[in-house]
Design a protein around this motif. Structure first.
Motif: not given
Lengths: 115, 112
Positions: A32, A34, A36, A46, A49, A93, A95-96, A99-103, A105, B35, B45, B48, B55-56, B97, B101
Motif C-alpha cells: 500500500y 499513502l 499525507y 491522511f 491511498s 506499507s 503487512f506482515l 497483521g502488523a504494518n508500519n509506514l 515515510f 512514530y 516507526f 505498533q 506486535r511490531q 489489518r 493510519q
C-alpha cells in the motif's frame, strides 16, 4: 537506508494549475502507498491511498498514480488551491503475516501554491 | 467524532529523566502505532500495539517501551533520555489489518 524517497524538497505552483508530487521506493514488498499532508504544529493528515494491485486512484482533486515497474508514484492535485500549501509526505506499507504494518515515510515535499 | 488525541502537547525534560506520552485512538480503531519525527525528516516507526501487545517494533532501543490498555489507548515511555530523543512524537491509530493510519497532533519533546 531510505526505502521511500522524495527527491524534491520543495515545489511552487500557481493557483489553479496542476501540482505533481513525486515519490520513489525501493522495496517491492510494499503493498500500500499513502499520501499525507502536514501543516506546521499539526500531525500528518491522511489524503489518499492506493493498493499495489492498482495503478490509479482518484478522490476529488487528488489522484495518485502508481508505476510498479519503475517503483514510482505521484500525487496530482488539480486545480491547486492556496490552502493546499503544506508539506506532503509519501508513505509505504507492508503487512506482515501477523497483521502488523508500519509506514515508511519519505522526507517530504513542501508545496507552495501562489495565489 | 473525536480524532486521535495526544497529551501533553509540549514537554521539556532533562537528560537522564524518564517521560510518558499518552494517546487516545480515533473512535472504533483498535490498533495504535507510535512514530518519532525529527526536524526535517519523515516520521520513523517506533512500534505498533494491538490487543494490548506489541506486535511490531522499529529500530529503536529498549529505552523506548509502550503499553496499550483495554480501551485501546496507549502510552509511550522513554527512559534515560538523551539529547537526541528531542523530537515530535506522533501517535497513529487504525483498524486492524488496514493500511490507513490516522495521526494525532503529536507531542513535542525537548531534552536539555
Amino acid at each position: 537506508d531510505q526505502q521511500v524517497k522524495q527527491n524534491s524538497p520543495s515545489l511552487s505552483v500557481q493557483e489553479g494549475r496542476i501540482s505533481i508530487l513525486n515519490c520513489d521506493y525501493t522495496n517491492s514488498m510494499f503493498d500500500y502507498f499513502l499520501w499525507y499532508k502536514k501543516y506546521p504544529a499539526e500531525g500528518p493528515t491522511f489524503l489518499i491511498s492506493i493498493s499495489s494491485i492498482k495503478d490509479k486512484n482518484e478522490d476529488g482533486r487528488f489522484t495518485v498514480f502508481l508505476n510498479k515497474s519503475a517503483k514510482h508514484l505521484s500525487l496530482h492535485i488539480v486545480p491547486s488551491q492556496p490552502g493546499d500549501s503544506a508539506v506532503y509526505f509519501c508513505a509505504a506499507s507492508a503487512f506482515l503475516r501477523t497483521g502488523a504494518n508500519n509506514l515508511f515515510f519519505g522526507t517530504g515535499t513542501r508545496l507552495t501554491v501562489i495565489p | 467524532d473525536a480524532g486521535v488525541t495526544q497529551s501533553p502537547t509540549h514537554l521539556i525534560k532533562t537528560r537522564g529523566q524518564q517521560v510518558t506520552l499518552r494517546c487516545s485512538p480515533k473512535s472504533g480503531h483498535d490498533t495504535v502505532s507510535w512514530y518519532q519525527q525529527a526536524l526535517g525528516q519523515g516520521p520513523q516507526f517506533i512500534f505498533q500495539y494491538y490487543e494490548e501487545e506489541e506486535r511490531q517494533r522499529g529500530n529503536f532501543p529498549d529505552r523506548f517501551s509502550g503499553h496499550q490498555f483495554p480501551n485501546y489507548s496507549s502510552e509511550l515511555n522513554v527512559n534515560a533520555l538523551l539529547l537526541g530523543d528531542s523530537a515530535l512524537y506522533l501517535c497513529a491509530s487504525s483498524y486492524n489489518r488496514v493500511a490507513e493510519q490516522y495521526f494525532g497532533p503529536g507531542t513535542r519533546l525537548t531534552v536539555t
